[in-house]
Each structure stands twice: as C-alpha cells, then as structure tokens.
Design a protein around this motif. Structure first.
Motif, PDB file in Angstrom:
ATOM      1  N   LEU A   1       0.824  -1.137   0.079  1.00 30.60           N
ATOM      2  CA  LEU A   1       0.049  -0.039   0.044  1.00 30.60           C
ATOM      3  C   LEU A   1       0.943   1.178   0.116  1.00 30.60           C
ATOM      4  O   LEU A   1       1.604   1.594   1.033  1.00 30.60           O
ATOM      5  CB  LEU A   1      -0.985   0.046   1.259  1.00 30.60           C
ATOM      6  N   ALA A   2       0.867   1.841  -1.215  1.00 28.62           N
ATOM      7  CA  ALA A   2       1.994   3.185  -1.357  1.00 28.62           C
ATOM      8  C   ALA A   2       1.010   4.414  -1.220  1.00 28.62           C
ATOM      9  O   ALA A   2       0.187   4.536  -2.150  1.00 28.62           O
ATOM     10  CB  ALA A   2       2.576   2.909  -2.655  1.00 28.62           C
ATOM     11  N   ASP A   3       1.277   5.412  -0.436  1.00 34.46           N
ATOM     12  CA  ASP A   3       0.828   6.507  -0.134  1.00 34.46           C
ATOM     13  C   ASP A   3       1.705   7.507  -0.841  1.00 34.46           C
ATOM     14  O   ASP A   3       2.532   8.074  -0.271  1.00 34.46           O
ATOM     15  CB  ASP A   3       0.101   6.964   1.254  1.00 34.46           C
ATOM     16  N   GLU A   4       1.321   8.167  -2.153  1.00 33.43           N
ATOM     17  CA  GLU A   4       2.093   9.067  -2.913  1.00 33.43           C
ATOM     18  C   GLU A   4       3.661   8.833  -2.747  1.00 33.43           C
ATOM     19  O   GLU A   4       4.156   9.687  -2.028  1.00 33.43           O
ATOM     20  CB  GLU A   4       1.882  10.579  -2.319  1.00 33.43           C
ATOM     21  N   PRO A   5       4.006   7.583  -3.164  1.00 32.50           N
ATOM     22  CA  PRO A   5       5.376   7.075  -2.963  1.00 32.50           C
ATOM     23  C   PRO A   5       6.414   8.025  -3.590  1.00 32.50           C
ATOM     24  O   PRO A   5       7.525   8.017  -3.074  1.00 32.50           O
ATOM     25  CB  PRO A   5       5.455   5.881  -3.509  1.00 32.50           C
ATOM     26  N   THR A   6       5.943   8.958  -4.525  1.00 36.75           N
ATOM     27  CA  THR A   6       7.344   9.715  -5.254  1.00 36.75           C
ATOM     28  C   THR A   6       7.014  11.152  -4.943  1.00 36.75           C
ATOM     29  O   THR A   6       7.660  11.905  -5.530  1.00 36.75           O
ATOM     30  CB  THR A   6       6.988   9.455  -6.848  1.00 36.75           C
ATOM     31  N   GLY A   7       6.114  11.291  -3.983  1.00 31.09           N
ATOM     32  CA  GLY A   7       5.657  12.587  -3.567  1.00 31.09           C
ATOM     33  C   GLY A   7       6.919  13.533  -3.115  1.00 31.09           C
ATOM     34  O   GLY A   7       6.865  14.840  -3.259  1.00 31.09           O
ATOM     35  N   ALA A   8       7.757  12.969  -2.501  1.00 34.67           N
ATOM     36  CA  ALA A   8       8.961  13.655  -2.038  1.00 34.67           C
ATOM     37  C   ALA A   8      10.119  13.516  -2.671  1.00 34.67           C
ATOM     38  O   ALA A   8      11.222  13.686  -2.215  1.00 34.67           O
ATOM     39  CB  ALA A   8       9.264  13.356  -0.446  1.00 34.67           C
ATOM     40  N   LEU A   9       9.951  12.865  -4.091  1.00 36.90           N
ATOM     41  CA  LEU A   9      11.270  12.796  -4.783  1.00 36.90           C
ATOM     42  C   LEU A   9      11.088  13.465  -5.934  1.00 36.90           C
ATOM     43  O   LEU A   9      10.245  13.910  -6.489  1.00 36.90           O
ATOM     44  CB  LEU A   9      11.133  11.071  -5.297  1.00 36.90           C
ATOM     45  N   ASP A  10      12.382  13.774  -6.487  1.00 39.71           N
ATOM     46  CA  ASP A  10      12.568  14.507  -7.954  1.00 39.71           C
ATOM     47  C   ASP A  10      11.893  13.516  -9.161  1.00 39.71           C
ATOM     48  O   ASP A  10      11.906  12.354  -8.871  1.00 39.71           O
ATOM     49  CB  ASP A  10      13.680  14.939  -8.342  1.00 39.71           C
ATOM     50  N   SER A  11      11.530  13.930 -10.251  1.00 34.96           N
ATOM     51  CA  SER A  11      10.769  13.043 -11.211  1.00 34.96           C
ATOM     52  C   SER A  11      11.752  12.059 -11.676  1.00 34.96           C
ATOM     53  O   SER A  11      11.142  10.777 -11.924  1.00 34.96           O
ATOM     54  CB  SER A  11      10.315  13.933 -12.441  1.00 34.96           C
ATOM     55  N   LYS A  12      13.052  12.178 -11.757  1.00 31.45           N
ATOM     56  CA  LYS A  12      13.912  11.061 -12.108  1.00 31.45           C
ATOM     57  C   LYS A  12      13.938   9.914 -11.212  1.00 31.45           C
ATOM     58  O   LYS A  12      13.424   8.875 -11.421  1.00 31.45           O
ATOM     59  CB  LYS A  12      15.163  11.496 -12.568  1.00 31.45           C
ATOM     60  N   THR A  13      14.063  10.369  -9.891  1.00 27.54           N
ATOM     61  CA  THR A  13      14.195   9.300  -9.070  1.00 27.54           C
ATOM     62  C   THR A  13      12.655   8.589  -8.748  1.00 27.54           C
ATOM     63  O   THR A  13      12.695   7.391  -8.318  1.00 27.54           O
ATOM     64  CB  THR A  13      14.296   9.875  -7.526  1.00 27.54           C
ATOM     65  N   GLY A  14      11.507   9.294  -9.014  1.00 25.93           N
ATOM     66  CA  GLY A  14      10.244   8.985  -8.756  1.00 25.93           C
ATOM     67  C   GLY A  14      10.226   8.248  -9.898  1.00 25.93           C
ATOM     68  O   GLY A  14       9.425   6.753  -9.527  1.00 25.93           O
ATOM     69  N   GLU A  15      10.538   8.227 -11.019  1.00 22.57           N
ATOM     70  CA  GLU A  15      10.429   7.212 -12.140  1.00 22.57           C
ATOM     71  C   GLU A  15      10.930   5.716 -11.846  1.00 22.57           C
ATOM     72  O   GLU A  15      10.542   5.069 -11.789  1.00 22.57           O
ATOM     73  CB  GLU A  15      11.072   7.871 -13.352  1.00 22.57           C
ATOM     74  N   GLU A  16      12.395   5.973 -11.255  1.00 19.41           N
ATOM     75  CA  GLU A  16      12.926   4.775 -10.889  1.00 19.41           C
ATOM     76  C   GLU A  16      12.176   3.903  -9.838  1.00 19.41           C
ATOM     77  O   GLU A  16      12.150   2.625  -9.750  1.00 19.41           O
ATOM     78  CB  GLU A  16      14.234   5.234 -10.192  1.00 19.41           C
ATOM     79  N   ILE A  17      11.579   4.766  -8.794  1.00 23.54           N
ATOM     80  CA  ILE A  17      10.949   4.007  -7.730  1.00 23.54           C
ATOM     81  C   ILE A  17       9.695   3.411  -8.428  1.00 23.54           C
ATOM     82  O   ILE A  17       9.287   2.029  -8.166  1.00 23.54           O
ATOM     83  CB  ILE A  17      10.207   4.986  -6.785  1.00 23.54           C
ATOM     84  N   MET A  18       9.072   3.844  -9.515  1.00 18.40           N
ATOM     85  CA  MET A  18       7.943   3.578 -10.248  1.00 18.40           C
ATOM     86  C   MET A  18       8.092   2.208 -10.885  1.00 18.40           C
ATOM     87  O   MET A  18       7.484   1.183 -11.117  1.00 18.40           O
ATOM     88  CB  MET A  18       7.332   4.112 -10.982  1.00 18.40           C
ATOM     89  N   LEU A  19       9.446   2.075 -11.485  1.00 18.74           N
ATOM     90  CA  LEU A  19      10.002   1.177 -12.147  1.00 18.74           C
ATOM     91  C   LEU A  19      10.098  -0.259 -11.133  1.00 18.74           C
ATOM     92  O   LEU A  19       9.793  -1.389 -11.455  1.00 18.74           O
ATOM     93  CB  LEU A  19      11.353   1.174 -12.761  1.00 18.74           C
ATOM     94  N   LEU A  20      10.508   0.131  -9.934  1.00 21.18           N
ATOM     95  CA  LEU A  20      10.842  -0.813  -8.778  1.00 21.18           C
ATOM     96  C   LEU A  20       9.277  -1.417  -8.655  1.00 21.18           C
ATOM     97  O   LEU A  20       9.335  -2.778  -8.708  1.00 21.18           O
ATOM     98  CB  LEU A  20      11.288  -0.401  -7.643  1.00 21.18           C
TER      99      LEU A  20
END
Lengths: 409, 237
Positions: free
Chosen positions: B168-187
């Motif tokens: 259960l992920a609540d805004e998991p990339t909200g505190a990250l820059d877009s590139k890092t956010g993209e990496e997390i989404m790939l994970l």
C-alpha cells in the motif's frame, strides 16, 4: 514467552538508544533519582552501622547481667532530683545477695572514679578508674590481650596492681611491653599486670579501651566508696532474667527494710533499657530518613514522568510508524515503561556508586556499613519508581491513533 | 482463479470534527484481487486518504462491509488490526517514515520483530529485502546518510520483508524528484510482475499511468473505476 523476551530485549535496546540520543537530558532527569537513592542508601548505611556498633557495645553490658544501682539508666531531670537522696548501695549487700539469690551466678561490686595515669614522660589524664573484683571478667564481656587479671588475694589485700585498657596502654607504652612496668595513678605507683583486648569504639561510649581496672580493695583504700557502688549480678539463665529481676527486687527491698507500700529506693538496670532507647532513636532516624527519601524519590519520579511525556510527544511519528508496522498497544506500553525504568535504573546505579564512595567518608568519621540488602533495595526501588513514572506516559503512547500519529509533524 | 483480497461494499466513514459531521466516504463498493496494480486517484477531500487508511486497516468504517481475505475488518479488535497490518500489509509512505536513529537494516527488520521472527532469520530476510531493492551495500547507513530515492527503497524493502498480501503506497514519489520517482515506479513495476498486489494512492496522472486499474474518487464516491486498455492482467471494471 520467547516472543515476549524478544520484544523485551528490543525494548531495552530502543530505550538505551533513545537515552543515548539525549544524553544530557536523560542525565539531568536522573538527578532526582540519584539524590533519592543516595539518601536511601546513606540512611541505611548509617543505621546498620549504628546498630552494629551498639550491638557490640551492648555485649559488654551483657544481656544476662543485671545492675543494681542508685539511679536508673534513663530518667528525666525531675526524677534525678528525687533519686539523688536515695541511700548508696553498700558492699555489705554482696554476701546477702549471693546467699539469697537462686538465679545469681556471680555477684560483683563495681566502683568508679576519674584519675590521671603516668609512665615516665607519658601521661593520660581523665581516665576512668574501675574498682573491680577478680570475677569481673566472668561478668563483663571483656578479656585480656596481654598479661593476667588480679587474683582474689590481690583484691582482698588491696595490692597496687593495674590492668590497662588498650588505648591507655598504647598511649603510655606505644609499642613496648607494659607488663611488669610501674605506672603512677593519682600519685600512687601500680604494677601493670595485664592489658584488655581492644574493644573498638562507638563514639567512645561504653568503651573500656580508655579505662583502667584496679582491685576493689585497692580502690577502697585510695579512692573510697562513699559515693556508692554498683552491684553487677550475672544470672545463670538468660531466659530467666525477668524472674531474676523480681527476685533481686525482693532481696533489695528486704535489705532496705521497705514496707509494702513504700517505693523502691534503688534501681535494677539491664541491657533492655539501652535497647529500648536505641530503638527509639532508630525509629526517629528512620522516620525522618524515610520522609526525606520518599520526598526526593517523588521529585525524581516526577522528573522521569515529565521527560517521558516529552519523549512520547517527540516520538509521536515513530509511534505511528510502529503501529502501522504491527506494534500492538501492549508492545508500545512495554517499550515506554522499560524506557522509564531504564532511565530510573541508571539514576539508581549512579546513586549507588556515589553512596559507595560516601561510605568510606562516613565510616572514617562515624560508622557506616553497606550490606548487600541495601544495594538490592536501591535497585528494586529505582525500578519501581521508573515503572510508576512510566505508566501515564506509556499509556499515552500506546493509545495514540496511528493515523493521527503518522500525520504528526 | 485469483483470490479476492479486498471486498468493500457500501462503505461509509463519518468523522466528527467539533460539531460538524464530515462524510469522508459515502457508500464505496469495490473488490481487489491478488496481483492487481491499482491506482486510487482524486483531488484532496475526495476521500482517498480515508480509503487508504481503510485498506491499511488503520481505521474502521462507520458502516458497510470491509472484508480482508474474507475476514470482517470492521469488527476486529486493535490487536487483530495490528496483526493484519503486520502480516498482510506493506506500507510505503510519501515521507518514507523510517526511524531516524536506526540504520537501514534495523528499519527493515522492525516489522519482523513485531512478528516474532528470531534474530537470525530477521537479519537474513532483511538483508534479502534490501538486496532486492538494490541497497545490499547500504544496510548499515542511517536514513540521513541516504538519498531520498534510497530512503524510499529502504521503506519498500521494509514493506516487502514480511511478504505481505498487499503493498500500500501513499504518494510514494511525492517527496522525490521526477527522475528518482520514475525509478521507484519501475521498482513497483518489477514487484507487480513478480506477483505482488500493489495499491498506489496518488493525485499524479504520471504515476497512475503505471497502474493497470485506476479508481477515481470524488466527494466520497467512486467516480470511475476502469482497467487500462492493453493491460492483460486488468481486473473487472
């Protein structure tokens, strides 16, 4: 059970790490507990020291010896004024008591006076001079470290022989052997025939270390017994001390020709009187001590409680995280209780080490002992104080709503 | 046949704020099955946070049915809820929510402590989870010694370590820059492909587009619930 131990260990680790994160704050918090534990232990140390010193002094009085005297050992000033007109005890009572008492084992006279003892250049002033008979050592708890005691003949003949208390012997002769030397007591020469064993001190009370003994017959010759004597009666069976006391009272009343309605004009003293007096003093010291101690422990407890509330507030988010990850109320309750107990225990241990240092200082000037029981009590007390201090804050932590806690900034 | 994990029927949630009643959820019904990848979207005040708290068993509904693996959550005690959160749900938060004084390894071990796993197994499983998210060489670093992306990976490792039914992920990339956010989404994509069930709550279309199913909330209602065209594993609409 295993799970419980696992979480207990975890809680202790969490507690230590949070204390480490706030070293100064935690240390200041423990100050109240430190002071509390120091007062608990020092009070206990002094009391057990006093108790033991009294006990060893009391053995000299003997718990199987009754003292027939003019005055009771404990009285108020008014009593003294009325008792001072009582007749003195006479030496002539001795054979009568010996003959009539079923319970008496030894009946011995004692007389006392002040005096100055000299040996060549050395002198000891204001020593207490005891006039006693040859059976004295069988009645009192004292014994000799050197030489011999005087004989029946030396007593009745009034020979000039003397037995020195250990401190007196040390002052006059230092390390050299006093036996056979001549000392001068109030202008008269005496041969030293024995030295008493060192008794140790309790504020100098009852200590024969600073006294000397001469034969009763000799005492009569040089000091006189106009000021009266004490009759010490060692009884056969310690358990029958009350019976013996009654018997001696009757014998004395007869000797003094008192009618049934007249008050006694003598006193029969026993160790019990000292014990009662000591118990009164102990109770007083304990009462004051417990009051001060509980006061400082309560202050310490409030300190710990306060810091735990701060800690719970600061870590609201951590509590939220832990709850989200599956920590139950009970686990969080235990975690914060253990944290409070750990802080308190650290305070207790600091207090104990300070007391251990204090012990040596106090012992130097007074008497102090630190039995294992005191250490155990201190540890238990600090854990209990921590537990009580932790209940409210820990409960606050455990009851947090995880959603609110996670949102907390 | 995939197992049905979450069954929600006509769920409502009313908060009392002072004297005012706030209707956060006004009758929501949905089902989520094993190995779905769901995005829950909606503007603030739409009820998506409340719904997420329900999914995560952090809160219980005012009325309606919430069954988790067939068990009725609304009647569970605090301890039972704690157990479900511990064993069945892996949380990933916007602000990571790591314990600041503990290193990565200990943070990942934490849910295993509450599950009563022995120290040795705990260490092994936490190491595995950290290696899986690519942080095998950072296990002894504390959160403040890690970058934002690395911290979120630690949080994901912590969510995975109990092998939960749902991540259960609540805004998991909200505190990250877009590139890092993209990496997390790939994970997350990898985790999904490995068979995990993932629910992401977000208000960003970019993030939601990774999901196979998108549920849009508005004013406490489900506005739309659609599976993405072209994704074979999409569930019922």
């Amino acid at each position: 059970m295993n799970l419980f131990l696992l979480q207990l260990k975890e809680s202790v680790l969490i507690a230590l790490s949070s204390i480490r994160a706030n070293k100064m704050r935690s240390l200041l918090t423990t100050l109240g507990i430190v002071i509390g534990i120091v007062s608990v232990t020092s009070m206990n140390m002094m009391m057990s020291g006093i108790d033991n010193a009294f006990k060893s002094s009391l053995t000299m009085i003997g718990n199987d010896v009754l003292y027939i005297q003019k005055f009771p050992w404990f009285m108020n000033r008014d009593d003294w004024w009325s008792f001072r007109n009582r007749p003195e005890l006479q030496e002539s009572y001795l054979p009568i008591i010996r003959e009539q008492s079923q319970n008496a084992l030894y009946v011995v006279p004692r007389a006392g006076a002040g005096g100055d003892v000299k040996f060549s250049e050395n002198s000891v002033n204001g020593v207490f001079v005891n006039g006693v008979v040859d059976d004295e050592l069988r009645v009192s708890g004292s014994d000799l470290s050197d030489g011999r005691f005087f004989t029946e003949l030396e007593n009745s003949a009034g020979r000039s022989v003397i037995v020195l208390g250990s401190e007196v012997a040390k002052s006059l002769f230092d390390e050299s052997d006093p036996i056979g030397k001549k000392v001068v007591l109030n202008g008269h020469p005496y041969s030293v025939i024995g030295v008493l064993s060192k008794q140790g001190k309790f504020l100098g009370l009852f200590s024969r270390d600073n006294q000397v003994m001469i034969p009763f017959g000799t005492f009569k010759k040089y000091f006189g017994i106009r000021r009266g004597i004490t009759i010490a009666v060692k009884i056969k069976d310690e358990k029958k001390i009350e019976e013996a006391k009654g018997e001696l009272t009757l014998i004395m009343r007869k000797l003094r020709r008192l009618s049934a309605t007249q008050e006694e004009n003598f006193a029969i003293n026993q160790q019990e009187a000292f014990k009662q007096q000591l118990d009164g003093i102990s109770a007083g010291i304990y009462g004051v001590g417990i009051f001060i101690t509980s006061l400082s422990l309560i202050v310490g407890m409030i300190g710990v409680m306060n810091i735990m509330f701060v800690s719970v507030k600061e870590r609201t988010r951590e509590i939220g995280i832990r709850k989200a990850l599956g920590a139950t109320r009970k686990i969080l309750l235990i975690q914060f209780l253990i944290e409070a107990m750990t802080i308190s225990l650290i305070g207790g241990l600091i207090g104990l080490s300070i007391s251990a240092g204090l012990k040596f200082v106090i012992d130097h000037y007074f008497v102090a002992e630190m039995p294992l029981g005191v250490i155990m009590i201190s540890i238990v007390v600090s854990l209990v104080v921590g537990l009580i201090a932790g209940i409210l804050p820990a409960n606050t932590a455990a009851k947090q709503d995880p959603i609110e806690a996670l949102r907390y900034e | 046949m995939k197992e049905n994990l979450i069954h929600i029927e006509n769920m409502t949630k009313v908060y009392i704020m002072g004297t005012q009643e706030v209707h956060a959820l006004r009758g929501v019904s949905l089902d989520i099955s094993e190995n779905e990848y769901v995005a829950v979207m909606g503007p603030s005040g739409s009820g998506k946070s409340t719904l997420m708290n329900m999914f995560g068993c952090l809160d219980t509904p005012t009325s309606g049915v919430y069954q988790f693996k067939g068990h009725d959550v609304s009647i569970m005690t605090d301890n039972e809820l704690a157990r479900i959160r511990n064993k069945e749900i892996g949380f990933v938060f916007q602000s990571f929510n790591l314990l600041p004084r503990s290193n990565a390894l200990h943070n990942v071990e934490l849910p295993l402590i509450y599950a009563g796993v022995s120290a040795h197994d705990r260490r092994e499983r936490a190491m595995d989870a950290l290696t899986n998210v690519g942080l095998g060489d950072r296990v002894h670093h504390k959160p403040n010694e890690l970058s934002g992306g690395q911290r979120q990976r630690v949080a994901i490792a912590r969510a995975l370590v109990t092998k939960p039914s749902i991540i259960l992920a609540d805004e998991p990339t909200g505190a990250l820059d877009s590139k890092t956010g993209e990496e997390i989404m790939l994970l997350f994509e990898d985790l999904y492909k490995a068979g995990n069930t993932i629910i992401v709550v977000t208000h960003e279309e970019d993030i939601a587009k990774h999901a196979r199913r998108v549920i849009r909330l508005k004013d406490g209602h489900i506005e739309t619930d659609e599976s993405r065209v072209g994704h074979l594993q999409a569930s019922h609409a």
